[in-house]
Scaffold this motif. Structure first.
Motif, short mmCIF file in Angstrom:
data_model
loop_
_atom_site.label_atom_id
_atom_site.label_comp_id
_atom_site.label_asym_id
_atom_site.label_seq_id
_atom_site.Cartn_x
_atom_site.Cartn_y
_atom_site.Cartn_z
N LYS A 1 13.43 24.95 5.19
CA LYS A 1 14.57 24.16 4.72
C LYS A 1 14.86 24.46 3.26
CE LYS A 1 15.81 20.00 7.07
NZ LYS A 1 17.17 20.52 7.23
N SER A 2 16.14 24.50 2.94
CA SER A 2 16.54 24.58 1.53
C SER A 2 17.40 23.38 1.22
CB SER A 2 17.32 25.87 1.27
OG SER A 2 16.46 26.97 1.34
N LEU A 3 17.08 22.71 0.15
CA LEU A 3 17.75 21.45 -0.17
C LEU A 3 18.15 21.41 -1.63
CD1 LEU A 3 15.05 19.16 1.45
CD2 LEU A 3 17.30 19.61 2.42
N ARG A 4 19.17 20.60 -1.91
CA ARG A 4 19.57 20.38 -3.30
C ARG A 4 19.81 18.90 -3.53
NH1 ARG A 4 23.54 24.89 -5.67
NH2 ARG A 4 22.65 26.68 -4.60
N ASP B 1 12.85 24.81 -1.73
CA ASP B 1 12.72 25.74 -0.61
C ASP B 1 11.37 25.43 0.02
OD1 ASP B 1 14.37 27.83 -2.74
OD2 ASP B 1 15.08 27.55 -0.70
N LEU B 2 11.43 25.07 1.27
CA LEU B 2 10.24 24.51 1.90
C LEU B 2 9.93 25.23 3.20
CD1 LEU B 2 11.77 20.98 1.68
CD2 LEU B 2 9.93 21.76 0.19
N THR B 3 8.67 25.31 3.51
CA THR B 3 8.25 25.81 4.81
C THR B 3 7.13 24.91 5.33
OG1 THR B 3 8.68 28.05 4.03
CG2 THR B 3 7.51 27.83 6.13
N ALA B 4 7.32 24.43 6.55
CA ALA B 4 6.28 23.62 7.18
C ALA B 4 5.68 24.40 8.34
CB ALA B 4 6.86 22.32 7.71
N TYR B 5 4.39 24.34 8.46
CA TYR B 5 3.67 24.98 9.58
C TYR B 5 3.05 23.86 10.40
CZ TYR B 5 4.16 28.95 6.44
OH TYR B 5 4.68 29.92 5.62
N ALA B 6 3.32 23.88 11.70
CA ALA B 6 2.85 22.78 12.54
C ALA B 6 2.35 23.30 13.88
CB ALA B 6 3.98 21.78 12.76
N ASP B 7 1.61 22.41 14.54
CA ASP B 7 1.21 22.78 15.91
C ASP B 7 2.32 22.37 16.89
OD1 ASP B 7 -1.22 20.05 16.48
OD2 ASP B 7 0.97 20.06 16.54
N ALA B 8 2.07 22.56 18.14
CA ALA B 8 3.13 22.34 19.13
C ALA B 8 3.50 20.87 19.28
CB ALA B 8 2.70 22.91 20.48
N ARG B 9 2.66 19.97 18.75
CA ARG B 9 3.00 18.55 18.82
C ARG B 9 3.66 18.07 17.53
NH1 ARG B 9 3.60 15.56 22.66
NH2 ARG B 9 2.54 13.75 21.79
N GLU C 1 10.55 14.54 3.77
CA GLU C 1 11.03 13.74 4.88
C GLU C 1 12.11 14.43 5.71
OE1 GLU C 1 9.56 10.40 5.88
OE2 GLU C 1 8.36 12.02 5.05
N THR C 2 12.95 15.23 5.07
CA THR C 2 13.90 15.99 5.87
C THR C 2 13.15 17.11 6.62
OG1 THR C 2 14.46 17.23 3.87
CG2 THR C 2 16.01 15.53 4.55
N LEU C 3 12.10 17.59 6.02
CA LEU C 3 11.31 18.64 6.67
C LEU C 3 10.58 18.08 7.90
CD1 LEU C 3 10.65 21.61 6.19
CD2 LEU C 3 8.64 20.87 4.90
N VAL C 4 10.02 16.90 7.78
CA VAL C 4 9.31 16.30 8.93
C VAL C 4 10.28 16.09 10.09
CG1 VAL C 4 8.17 14.18 9.72
CG2 VAL C 4 7.46 15.26 7.59
N ASP C 5 11.49 15.61 9.78
CA ASP C 5 12.49 15.46 10.85
C ASP C 5 12.75 16.81 11.52
OD1 ASP C 5 15.06 12.92 10.63
OD2 ASP C 5 12.88 12.72 10.45
N ALA C 6 12.85 17.85 10.70
CA ALA C 6 13.13 19.19 11.24
C ALA C 6 11.98 19.67 12.12
CB ALA C 6 13.40 20.16 10.10
N VAL C 7 10.76 19.39 11.70
CA VAL C 7 9.60 19.78 12.51
C VAL C 7 9.65 19.04 13.85
CG1 VAL C 7 7.09 19.52 12.69
CG2 VAL C 7 8.11 20.41 10.58
N ALA C 8 9.95 17.76 13.80
CA ALA C 8 10.01 16.98 15.04
C ALA C 8 11.04 17.57 15.99
CB ALA C 8 10.35 15.53 14.72
N HIS C 9 12.18 17.96 15.46
CA HIS C 9 13.19 18.52 16.34
C HIS C 9 12.80 19.89 16.85
CE1 HIS C 9 16.00 15.29 16.27
NE2 HIS C 9 15.78 15.16 14.99
N ALA C 10 12.06 20.62 16.03
CA ALA C 10 11.60 21.94 16.49
C ALA C 10 10.65 21.82 17.67
CB ALA C 10 10.93 22.67 15.33
N VAL C 11 9.88 20.73 17.72
CA VAL C 11 8.95 20.56 18.86
C VAL C 11 9.52 19.60 19.90
CG1 VAL C 11 6.94 21.10 17.44
CG2 VAL C 11 7.62 18.71 17.74
#
Lengths: 178, 790, 281
Positions: free
Chosen positions: B188-191, B300-308, B382-392
Motif C-alpha cells: 500500500k502507498s498512502l498519503r 509505502d508499506l508491505t505486509a506479509y501474512a499467512d493464509a488466515r 490499519e488500512t494495511l490490515v484491512d487490505a490483508v483481510a481482503h486479500a485472504v
C-alpha cells in the motif's frame, strides 16, 4: 480621518472616535475593555466574535465600528444579569459545554438568540443552527447537549408550576442504537 | 454500557477519582472573564506586526524601509545578541540547522520572519510592514517531497549535502525468511495531507521588563512555560532567575503551541533591547501559513501474512515533509521516528523493518499536533490490515482481532521495544464492533440504498504511549528530557488548599481533576482547592502539558504531596481533638474523631498562626512539595478501537458519517465526563484529518489555504454524535493506574473513516489512499475505477 | 488582519451614493452588509480609498408590491427572507434559500443587493434570481436601468454594473401558483460556499420548466435544453445524458469529477421539483 460614533453598548450610551477601518470588535475589546468578545479569524467564519447588534447576532470582526452609529450593541458582559443567559450558562456548566473557553462567549450569544427564536429546538437542528460557531476542543457534543438542556430548562421555567418535570440528561449518557 | 469503575472509593470521597465533577474553571469562561493573551495589556505597550517573507525560497538582497517608518522596523542585526534556536537530535547523522529569531540571509518558507514592525495599533504596524520593500533573489522552491529528494534539488539549508534532516532504519527480525514463507503479500502507498493545528486562539507573545523585580516578563500562549523559560534564557543570554514566562488562559494548544517559536524569541529580545512592552497577537492568516504545521506523511508499506491473515512481518517506509526548520525541542525527526516506532500498533508482529526519512522543504516547519506521529502510523497499519483481510477473503474485524496482542501476553514488549503495560485490546475491539452493530451493517450492505448511496464500515485500533518519562525521551534524542512533574500543595491559614503545578491547563479540566486527586487524599471539597499553573515564577519547575502526560504526572505528584499533607493534617487534627491518630479520618474539609471534628481552617490556623496549639515536635506551616515519576518511564499505554459506519454518495463524492463508536481504555479515569469530552474532541479533529483539512502548496511553495474558506475545520454538522464506551484496565506503573488519554481521539479516525469509505467503494473497485478524502478525490477514485473496468 | 486605511461616508440617498461612486478620482466601494467586503478589507485583498456606506438609504430597504412582481430593495437582508418578514414572490424558494445562506449572524446583516453585486459564482442569490427570471434594477450616473438577472452575471465576480452604478432593487416576478421548485446544493460544510447548486422550476400545468446550475466557476448557467426536456415530461434518469451533453457543450472546463457532481446535483434538483409537484398544497 476619525468618525464619531454614538452607540448604546450594554445599556450605556458610548461615544467614541474611530478610524473608519476599526472593527466593532476592536472598539469593544481595546477601547471599552470588554474582552469577552474574542477574535478567532477576523473574516467572519468562526463566530468567536459574535455579539448582538440591535438584538440580532452579528459578527463584530466584520462590522465596522463606524457603521453601527445609533445602534445598540450587547456583548456577553451585557447579559450578565439576564435570566435566560443565566440558565444557558448553568446548562453549559452542568453539561460540560466548554473546554478552553475561547469559543464560549460566541457560543453563548448564538445560543441565546437561537433559544429565543426556536425554543423547542433539539438534536440535528441545533447543530445546523450552531454551525456558524466553530469549536476545536469539544467536538460540539457537549455544546449541543448544553443547548438542549437549556431549552428544556427554559421551557420548564415558562410553564406553570407543577407542569411536566424536565428530564435532565446525564453528561456522558450513551446513545442507544445507531 | 459504562462498566463499573475499578478504583475503590472510600466514604467521603464522592468528588474523588472516578467522579464526574463539574469544572472549577468554568465560571470565568462562562462570564467571558478569562484572560487570554490578546486580553492583556501593559502601559506603554506597542503592537507588533511581523514582516514575513512572501516567497518560499529566496536570498534577501536589500530591504527598503520608508523614511517615516525608520525607527519602527527592526531586523536581525537589531537583536543580534539573540542566539538562534537549534533543535538538534542527539542521534548520529541528524543534520542540524539554525532557526534564527529573524532571518537575514535567505528566507526558507512563505511566512519566514524578516522584521518586526511596531506601532501604537496593530493596523498601523501592518501598514508599516506593507510599506517595506524587499528586494529578493528568488530561488527555486523545494515545494514537495519528490522535489526535496531529487539529487539536483536546491538546498533548503545551504551547508547540507541534501535536504535530509534524518534518515533512520529499524531492522528487527529476519524479513527474508518472512518474505519466503508468506502466503500473502500486500502493498500500500498512502498519503496524509499537511495540517494546521487551528486552535481557536492563535499564538501570541507579550514581553515587558519588570523593573521592581529586575526581570523580563514574557507572556506567551504556550503549553509549557517553564521549558520556554529555560530555552529562552539560553537564547537571550540571561539567567533563568531574571526571566519569567507566563502562560495566561490559553485558547487551545494541541501541539502548535508546544514549541519554542522564533516569534517568542524575537519579541522577547526586542523588548529587552528597546526596554519597551511589545505585544504580538497571531492572526488567523499567520496561523494558517506560518504556525508549525503537522502530519504531512507518505507511507509505502508491505505486509506479509499467512493464509488466515496472521501478520508475519511488516515493512514500512515513512517519509515526513518537515518543512524549513527543525522545531524545538522535538526536532524535525521526531514525527517520522514516532510513526515508525509505533507502526505495529496493538498487533503482535514479530518481524519489522522500517525506514524513517525526514525531509526539509520550503514550507512552514512541521511540529507535533494531537496524536503526533501516531495518527499517520495508525492510518498506515490499519488500512494495511484491512487490505490483508481482503486479500485472504476474511472479515477485517476478525483478522484485526486475531492479530492483536492478547491480554495474556501483557506486559508485552513490541518489536520496536515499546513496553505495553496493560490492556485487553481484543475485548475493546469486540465491544466497539458490537456497539456499532457490525452484523447489521454487513446485512444492510447487501442491498443498495434507495437514494443510491453506498454504506461502508471501517474500524481502526491503536495503542498509545502516554505519560512517558525519562527513558523514552532519552531514546528519542531530544535536547531536554521530560522526566517528572512537581506539585506544591499549600494550605492557606483559612483552610483552603492551593496546588502549584508545572503542567499547563488549556481546556483539559486540570483545575478540577487535580483538585479531585487532592480530594481523594485529603477529603477536602473540590471547591476549596485552587490549582495554580502556567507561571514560571509561581509554580515549581514542570514540563507542561503535551504527550498526554498531565493527569498521570501532575496527578501523581499531587497525590504524593497530598498524601504526605494528609498525614500532617491528621496528626494536627488528632492533637486538637485529643484523639489517637489512627482513629481520625478526613472528610468534607474536616478531621473527624467519631462525631467530633475540627475543620481544616482550624488546623491550618494552628499550623501558621498558633504553633502553640501544635503537637510536640511538629513543624509549623502546612505545605508539602513533591515530585513524581511513574514506576516505569517507558509509558502507560492507552488504547482504543474506533468503529464507524458511513454513506458515500457516488454522485457527489460526499461522505456522511452515520454512526461512530469509540471503545477506549485509559486505565483509571479521574473524571469520566472530562475523559469522554476529550475523546469526542479528538475524534472531531481526526475527522477533520480524514475529510476536510489540508494545507496544499503550489509549485512555487505558496501555501494555498490562507483563510477558513479554504482550510476547513469541522463544524457542528460535520461531527456526528460519538458514542464512547469506557474500559478501565489500570496501569501497574502509575498512581491509581491512570493513563494519559488526551490525544487518543485524534489518532484513529482517519484510518477508520478511510477504511469505511473504501469498504463502501469496494463494489465499484475504487479506493482512496489519501487524506483528506475530499468529494473530488472520492469521485476521481470512482471515475478511475470505472475507466479501468471499461 | 486589519484593513489598510480608507475614508468613510454615509450616503443618505441613492443619488448621493452614485455621485460619490462615479467620482473616479477616488477608488470608492459601496458598503452594504459588509459580510463579504469587510473580510476582504481585513485581508487587504480589496484596495479601497473611500467606503460609501449605503446602509442608511431608506429607499434601498423598500419593498414594492406590484401586480406581477415584487421589488425587493437591495438592502433586504437574508434574514428578512428567512424570517418571512418580506412578502414572497417565489412560492417559498426565496425564504428557503435565504435561510441557508452562511450562518444566522451573517444573515442578519448580509444583503441580497450586496451578494448580487459581488457575484461570487457560488453565491446562493445569484443562481436563485436567475432561476426566478428576476430583473436587477440599477441606479447610476447615467440614470436608472434594468438588466435581466441572466444578463447581470457576466463571469466570476463580474457583473453588468458599470462604474458608479449600484444595485437598487431586485424585481422578482410573481411565480405561478402551479409552479413547483426544487433546490439542490452540494457543500462540504453547512453554510459554506457550494461546490455545486441547481434550481429547477417546473410548472406541469403550463408545461414549462426552468433549470439553472450555479457554483459552476463562472456566471450561473441556464440549462435551456435540459429544461425543455423536463417541460416535455422527461424527469427520470433518462434525463442524465441530456444533462451531460448540455454540460459538455457549455464551454466551461469542468474536471470529470466536477462534471459528475454538477450532473448529479442538476438531476436531483429536477427530482425534488417533481416531488414537490406531486404534493397537493
Amino acid at each position: 480621518m476619525k468618525i464619531s460614533v454614538s452607540a448604546t453598548v450594554n445599556g450605556t450610551r458610548q461615544t467614541f472616535e474611530v478610524e473608519p477601518r476599526t472593527s466593532l470588535a476592536d472598539v469593544l475589546r481595546e477601547e471599552l475593555r470588554l474582552t469577552a468578545t474574542h477574535l478567532g479569524c477576523e473574516h467572519g467564519v468562526c463566530g468567536a466574535c459574535t455579539v448582538l447588534i440591535d438584538g440580532e447576532p452579528a459578527r463584530s470582526c466584520i462590522a465596522l465600528a463606524a457603521s453601527i452609529d445609533g445602534a445598540s450593541v450587547t456583548t456577553l458582559e451585557g447579559l450578565a444579569d439576564d435570566p435566560t443567559m443565566a440558565t444557558i450558562k448553568a446548562s453549559f456548566h452542568d453539561q460540560h459545554g466548554l473546554q478552553c473557553g475561547f469559543c464560549t462567549p460566541g457560543m453563548l450569544i448564538s445560543s441565546w438568540d437561537l433559544l429565543k427564536r426556536k425554543p423547542g429546538i433539539e438534536g440535528r437542528d441545533i447543530r445546523v443552527a450552531m454551525s456558524g460557531n466553530l469549536c476545536r476542543c469539544t467536538g460540539y457534543q457537549g455544546i449541543v447537549r448544553s443547548i438542549e438542556h437549556a431549552a428544556h430548562a427554559l421551557q420548564a421555567q415558562s410553564e406553570p408550576a407543577g407542569a411536566n418535570p424536565t428530564a435532565s440528561k446525564q453528561p456522558h449518557k450513551e446513545e442507544a442504537g445507531s | 454500557m459504562n462498566q463499573s469503575f475499578v478504583s475503590p472509593r472510600e466514604v467521603g470521597r464522592e468528588q474523588g477519582i472516578g467522579a464526574s465533577v463539574k469544572r472549577n474553571e468554568d465560571r470565568r469562561f462562562l462570564d467571558g472573564q478569562g484572560e487570554y493573551l490578546g486580553d492583556l495589556r501593559v502601559p506603554g505597550m506597542a503592537e507588533v506586526a511581523f514582516l514575513r517573507s512572501p516567497l518560499a525560497h529566496a536570498r534577501i538582497r536589500s530591504i527598503d524601509v520608508p523614511e517615516a517608518y525608520r525607527g519602527s522596523v527592526f531586523f536581525a542585526k537589531d537583536i543580534a545578541f539573540a542566539k538562534p534556536i537549534v533543535a538538534a537530535s542527539t542521534a548520529k547523522g541528524f543534520n542540524a540547522s539554525d532557526y534564527p529569531a529573524l532571518v537575514s540571509d535567505k528566507v526558507r518558507f512563505v511566512g519566514d520572519l524578516i522584521g518586526i514592525c511596531i506601532a501604537p495599533t496593530r493596523a498601523e504596524a501592518e501598514d508599516i510592514a506593507q510599506a517595506c520593500v524587499i528586494d529578493f533573489e528568488e530561488l527555486p522552491a523545494v515545494w514537495d517531497i519528490d522535489v526535496a529528494l531529487d539529487a539536483d534539488a536546491p538546498r533548503v539549508h545551504d551547508h547540507w549535502p541534501n535536504n535530509v534532516y534524518f534518515d533512520s532504519k529499524i531492522e528487527n527480525g529476519d524479513l527474508d525468511a518472512v518474505r519466503a514463507k508468506a502466503a500473502v503479500t500486500v502493498r500500500k502507498s498512502l498519503r496524509m495531507g499537511r495540517h494546521v493545528g487551528v486552535s481557536m486562539e492563535g499564538r501570541g507573545v507579550l514581553a515587558h521588563y519588570n523593573r521592581r523585580l529586575d526581570e523580563l516578563t514574557v507572556y506567551s500562549s504556550t503549553q509549557f512555560p517553564h521549558v520556554i523559560r529555560t530555552i529562552m534564557a539560553q537564547c537571550l543570554g540571561v539567567s533563568e532567575a531574571k526571566l519569567r514566562v507566563i502562560a495566561p488562559d490559553v485558547g487551545g494548544g494541541f501541539g502548535p503551541k508546544n514549541n519554542f517559536h522564533p516569534e517568542e524569541l524575537a519579541i522577547a529580545a526586542l523588548s529587552m533591547k528597546l526596554n519597551r512592552p511589545l505585544r504580538w497577537i497571531e492572526d488567523r492568516r499567520e496561523h494558517l501559513i506560518a504556525s508549525p504545521h503537522a502530519r504531512e506523511h507518505r507511507y509505502d508499506l508491505t505486509a506479509y501474512a499467512d493464509a488466515r491473515g496472521k501478520l508475519l512481518g511488516l515493512e514500512a517506509r515513512v517519509v515526513v515533509d518537515a518543512g524549513a526548520y527543525s522545531v524545538w525541542p522535538w526536532t524535525a525527526a521526531m514525527e517520522a521516528g514516532m510513526s515508525s516506532g509505533i507502526m505495529t500498533g496493538p498487533y503482535d508482529i514479530p518481524v519489522y523493518h522500517a525506514r524513517a526519512l525526514t525531509l526539509a522543504t520550503n514550507k512552514s516547519p512541521l511540529g507535533p499536533y494531537r496524536g503526533v506521529g501516531r495518527t499517520g502510523a495508525c492510518f498506515a497499519i490499519e488500512t494495511l490490515v484491512d487490505a490483508v483481510a481482503h486479500a485472504v477473503g476474511r472479515e477485517p474485524a476478525d483478522v484485526r482481532i486475531e492479530n492483536m496482542v492478547p491480554i495474556s501476553a501483557m506486559p508485552y514488549r513490541s518489536v520496536t521495544h515499546k513496553l505495553y503495560d496493560s490492556g485487553d485490546y481484543p475485548a475493546c475491539a469486540r465491544q466497539a464492533i458490537e456497539a456499532i452493530g457490525l452484523a447489521d451493517i454487513r446485512a444492510r450492505q447487501r442491498k443498495p440504498l434507495p437514494d443510491g448511496r453506498l454504506i461502508g464500515f471501517g474500524m481502526a485500533s491503536y495503542t498509545e504511549q502516554s505519560a512517558h518519562g525519562t527513558a523514552e525521551w532519552v531514546a528519542r534524542g531530544l535536547p531536554v528530557v521530560f522526566g517528572f512533574e512537581p506539585a506544591l500543595a499549600r494550605f492557606t491559614p483559612d483552610g483552603k488548599l492551593i496546588l502549584f503545578v508545572g503542567i499547563q491547563n488549556h481546556g483539559q479540566g486540570l483545575e478540577t481533576t487535580l483538585a479531585q486527586v487532592a480530594h481523594q487524599e485529603l477529603g477536602i471539597p473540590v471547591e476549596d482547592v485552587i490549582v495554580r499553573h502556567g507561571d514560571s515564577s509561581v509554580s515549581p519547575y514542570g514540563m507542561g502539558t503535551f504527550a498526554s502526560r498531565s493527569m498521570t504526572m501532575a496527578g501523581g505528584a499531587v497525590s504524593v504531596a497530598c498524601t504526605q499533607l494528609a498525614e500532617k493534617v491528621t496528626r494536627i487534627g488528632a492533637h486538637l481533638l485529643q484523639a489517637p491518630k489512627d482513629a481520625v479520618t478526613l472528610a468534607g474539609g474536616k478531621a473527624f474523631f467519631g462525631q467530633q471534628s475540627v475543620s481544616f481552617a482550624q488546623i491550618a490556623e494552628a499550623a501558621f498562626l498558633h504553633p502553640e496549639r501544635m503537637p510536640e515536635g511538629e513543624d509549623p506551616a502546612l505545605e508539602v512539595s513533591a515530585v513524581y515519576q511513574p514506576g516505569r518511564s517507558t509509558g502507560a499505554f492507552s488504547y482504543a478501537t474506533h468503529a464507524c459506519s458511513l454513506a458515500v454518495d457516488p454522485g457527489t463524492g460526499h461522505v456522511e458519517i452515520l454512526d461512530y463508536v469509540v471503545c477506549h481504555d485509559c486505565g483509571t479515569m479521574v473524571n469520566p465526563m472530562i475523559v469522554e469530552a476529550q475523546v469526542v474532541g479528538g475524534v472531531a479533529q481526526g475527522l477533520g484529518t480524514a475529510l476536510y483539512e489540508e494545507m496544499p502548496y503550489d509549485d512555487n511553495g505558496q501555501p494555498l489555504a490562507s483563510t477558513f474558506l479554504d482550510y476547513m475545520i469541522p463544524g457542528a454538522t460535520e461531527v456526528p454524535d460519538v458514542r464512547v464506551l469506557h474500559m478501565e484496565t489500570p496501569s501497574p506503573h502509575t498512581r491509581f493506574g491512570i493513563k494519559g488519554m488526551g490525544e487518543g481521539g485524534a489518532i484513529a479516525p482517519p484510518a477508520a473513516i478511510i477504511n469505511a469509505i473504501n469498504d463502501a467503494l469496494r463494489p465499484l473497485g475504487a479506493e482512496v489512499t489519501q487524506t483528506p478524502a475530499t468529494p473530488e478525490r472520492v469521485l476521481d477514485a470512482i471515475l478511475a475505477a470505472a475507466e479501468a473496468r471499461a | 488582519m486589519k484593513p489598510a486605511a480608507f475614508t468613510y461616508h454615509r450616503a443618505a440617498t441613492v443619488d448621493e451614493a452614485v455621485a460619490m461612486l462615479a467620482d473616479m478620482s477616488v477608488m470608492s466601494r459601496p458598503l452594504a452588509g459588509g459580510q463579504s467586503l469587510v473580510p476582504m478589507l481585513n485581508l487587504r485583498l480589496a484596495p479601497v480609498d473611500r467606503l460609501i456606506d449605503l446602509s442608511r438609504i431608506a429607499a434601498l430597504k423598500e419593498i414594492g408590491e406590484e401586480k406581477d412582481r415584487i421589488r425587493y430593495g437591495a438592502l433586504t437582508t437574508h434574514a428578512a427572507f428567512e424570517d418571512r418578514r418580506v412578502p414572497d414572490a417565489s412560492n417559498g424558494l426565496m425564504p428557503y434559500v435565504g435561510a441557508q445562506i452562511a450562518y444566522r449572524a451573517v444573515r442578519t446583516r448580509g444583503t441580497i443587493g450586496g451578494a448580487l453585486a459581488l457575484a461570487d459564482p457560488a453565491a446562493d442569490w445569484l443562481t436563485t434570481v436567475i432561476a426566478l427570471e428576476a430583473d436587477i434594477l440599477i441606479a447610476g450616473p447615467a440614470g436608472r436601468r434594468t438588466v435581466a438577472a441572466a444578463d447581470f452575471a457576466v463571469g466570476p465576480y463580474m457583473t453588468a454594473l458599470q462604474d458608479g452604478e449600484i444595485v437598487e432593487a431586485v424585481a422578482v416576478p410573481r411565480r405561478s401558483a402551479s409552479e413547483r421548485w426544487g433546490h439542490e446544493k452540494a457543500a462540504r460544510k453547512t453554510g459554506e460556499y457550494a461546490e455545486s447548486m441547481a434550481i429547477a422550476l417546473i410548472d406541469a400545468a403550463r408545461a414549462t420548466a426552468r433549470l439553472v446550475l450555479g457554483a459552476a466557476d463562472g456566471a450561473p448557467i441556464v440549462l435551456a435544453r435540459t429544461a425543455a426536456e423536463v417541460a416535455a415530461g422527461r424527469t427520470d434518469d433518462s434525463l442524465s445524458p441530456v444533462i451531460d451533453a448540455e454540460l459538455a457543450a457549455c464551454g466551461r472546463d469542468f474536471s470529470p469529477a466536477k462534471r459528475r457532481m454538477h450532473a448529479t446535483v442538476v438531476l436531483r434538483a429536477v427530482r425534488k421539483a417533481v416531488l414537490a409537484s406531486g404534493q397537493r398544497a
